[in-house]
Enzyme design. Sequence first.
Site, PDB file in Angstrom:
ATOM      1  N   GLU A   1       0.841  -1.213   0.000  1.00  8.08           N
ATOM      2  CA  GLU A   1       0.000   0.000   0.000  1.00  8.08           C
ATOM      3  C   GLU A   1       0.868   1.252   0.000  1.00  8.08           C
ATOM      4  O   GLU A   1       0.728   2.128   0.856  1.00  8.08           O
ATOM      5  CB  GLU A   1      -0.976  -0.022   1.179  1.00  8.08           C
ATOM      6  CG  GLU A   1      -1.959  -1.161   1.066  1.00  8.08           C
ATOM      7  CD  GLU A   1      -3.190  -1.058   1.969  1.00  8.08           C
ATOM      8  OE1 GLU A   1      -3.273  -0.145   2.808  1.00  8.08           O
ATOM      9  OE2 GLU A   1      -4.093  -1.912   1.800  1.00  8.08           O
TER      10      GLU A   1
ATOM     11  N   GLU B   1      -4.913  -8.698  -0.412  1.00  8.74           N
ATOM     12  CA  GLU B   1      -5.684  -8.358   0.803  1.00  8.74           C
ATOM     13  C   GLU B   1      -7.138  -8.210   0.412  1.00  8.74           C
ATOM     14  O   GLU B   1      -7.472  -7.355  -0.432  1.00  8.74           O
ATOM     15  CB  GLU B   1      -5.174  -7.069   1.462  1.00  8.74           C
ATOM     16  CG  GLU B   1      -3.924  -7.268   2.273  1.00  8.74           C
ATOM     17  CD  GLU B   1      -3.524  -6.035   3.076  1.00  8.74           C
ATOM     18  OE1 GLU B   1      -4.426  -5.318   3.560  1.00  8.74           O
ATOM     19  OE2 GLU B   1      -2.313  -5.799   3.192  1.00  8.74           O
TER      20      GLU B   1
HETATM   21  O1  AHR Z   1      -5.268  -5.828   6.923  1.00  8.46           O
HETATM   22  C1  AHR Z   1      -5.206  -4.660   7.654  1.00  8.46           C
HETATM   23  C2  AHR Z   1      -4.558  -3.525   6.883  1.00  8.46           C
HETATM   24  O2  AHR Z   1      -5.339  -3.209   5.780  1.00  8.46           O
HETATM   25  C3  AHR Z   1      -3.202  -3.813   6.287  1.00  8.46           C
HETATM   26  O3  AHR Z   1      -2.185  -3.633   7.206  1.00  8.46           O
HETATM   27  C4  AHR Z   1      -3.111  -2.802   5.194  1.00  8.46           C
HETATM   28  O4  AHR Z   1      -2.310  -3.243   4.128  1.00  8.46           O
HETATM   29  C5  AHR Z   1      -4.555  -2.598   4.785  1.00  8.46           C
HETATM   30  O5  AHR Z   1      -4.885  -1.262   4.715  1.00  8.46           O
END
Ligand code: AHR
Length: 529
Positions: A212, A333
């Site tokens: 991110e 994710e």
């Molecule tokens: O999964 C929780 C958070 O969500 C992670 O650390 C980040 O990559 C995303 O914003």
Amino acid sequence: MIDYGECCNFRIIMKKLTILSFESVLLVFCLFGLSLNAFPQVSASLVLEEGGEQVISRHIYGHFSEHLGHCIYGGYWVGVDSPIPNTRGIRKDVVEALRKIQIPNLRWPGGCFADEYHWMDGIGEDRPKMVNTHWGGVTEDNSFGTHEFLDLCEQLGTEPVICGNVGSGSVKEMSQWVEYINFDGISPMADLRRANGRDKAWGLKYWGVGNENWGCGGHMTAEFYADQYRRYATYCRNYGDNRLYKIAGGANSEDYHWTETLMRNIPHWMMNGLSLHYYTTDWSNKGSATDFGEDRYFDVLRRCLKIEKAIDRHMEIMDKHDPEKRVALIFDEWGTWYDVEPGTNPGFLFQQNSMRDALVAGLTLNYLNDRCERVKMANIAQTVNVLQALIFTEDEKMLLTPTYHIYDLYQVHHDATRIPLSLESPDYSYGDQSLPAISASASRDAEGKVHISLVNIDPENALELSIELGELKARKVSGKLLTSQEINSFNTFEEPERVVPVEFTAAKIRKGKLDVTLPARSVVVLEIN
Ligand code: AHR
């Protein structure tokens, strides 16, 4: 006005209740509050088509575990002195549960944590502490580091996926981490590894270059990150026969500019995969994980299916730049994200997990399977005690969530060959909005067995589905079902078996077809021999 014709079983009921007039039967229904919708509705059809060739990578069934809340500490790691049964500090019960569903990979150490993590603090005897500023401001003592993570992966029999630090690290730091893990000769990093008790290089394959980086990983522009990626990735070297599979930090949700820029500015030979993060959540009002009505149920499922369309748009951009599909889409994710459970640390992201989450998992895995030509890995967030967890732990106790059971049922798709299908689904409507009620995905495994995973998101109505099997000569069908009393049913340590899979018997072979009754709010996985 009730449309009597809509209820398929209504005529059967009428025959049985011959002594009652039509009107009095209706009266009985009204008096006892019974809904005509409790009976199966006709109208869904599914056709298995010919010509499936693509393999559904087992890595679509991957996982993500961050130094966040009780995911690592308490979730996997209890330390060697703990009374909780462990192997070199790692919980035996959690390892056993995850081995049972054959998790193919595990992404670590973050997440946002990755871009604050300095790996050298997590090796050797003297480990400096740090503040985990992203997640609750707690002290991280670095007792779980590279060796412990790779030991965990060996115990799990899973492929590690390490995400390196671009945001606050350096090219040298990342390059040395790869050398430490993968170089088998004589070198400063390989010697250090040996001094820390590991002789042989691990031969790690999957490597993420930042996380991110449009946000917690450095608030970079896409253009700046693309240049940084080129620098960092250059010095993530291949050692011996090992070939790193490098994953560029991808877009947030519907940020198509990010995908466009990375696909344009990074030479494709430099990246094996491009990631994407998209959570099923309403950021302005996340809502409770369990205390919700049909409005929030519908909204979450609507968002889940909206992500499917966004993935298609990202893939269109990738197709434009990479028609040969050399760069994989890595959905590293995803999952649901609600308000934390009352009384818990807001930075620990601990939420319950209900049948609604199981449906989100079933829908998502079905649509990722169908995009397996481009999607080669996905990682649900996060395996233990955080967000859409598969497992909860509380001291020595462990609990499996409805989402865990989806991963158990869907194992049959790991590395199986996708069977294309066409599906006609009735709508599930709420207010003036509608969604397809049924989702499906089919595959053939190495032994020739065909599996079909089916999701019915309609919270009230069982649905009749007719499956045309095409060339498949079905002799035997069996199945597993996950459903629940309520849309928000969930498991607790006191009642761990409220939502668990059971045998499914409502599928019948009839003249080359399969007739299936899908219960309301359910996931069914069929096996056809
Ligand atoms: O999964 C929780 C958070 O969500 C992670 O650390 C980040 O990559 C995303 O914003």
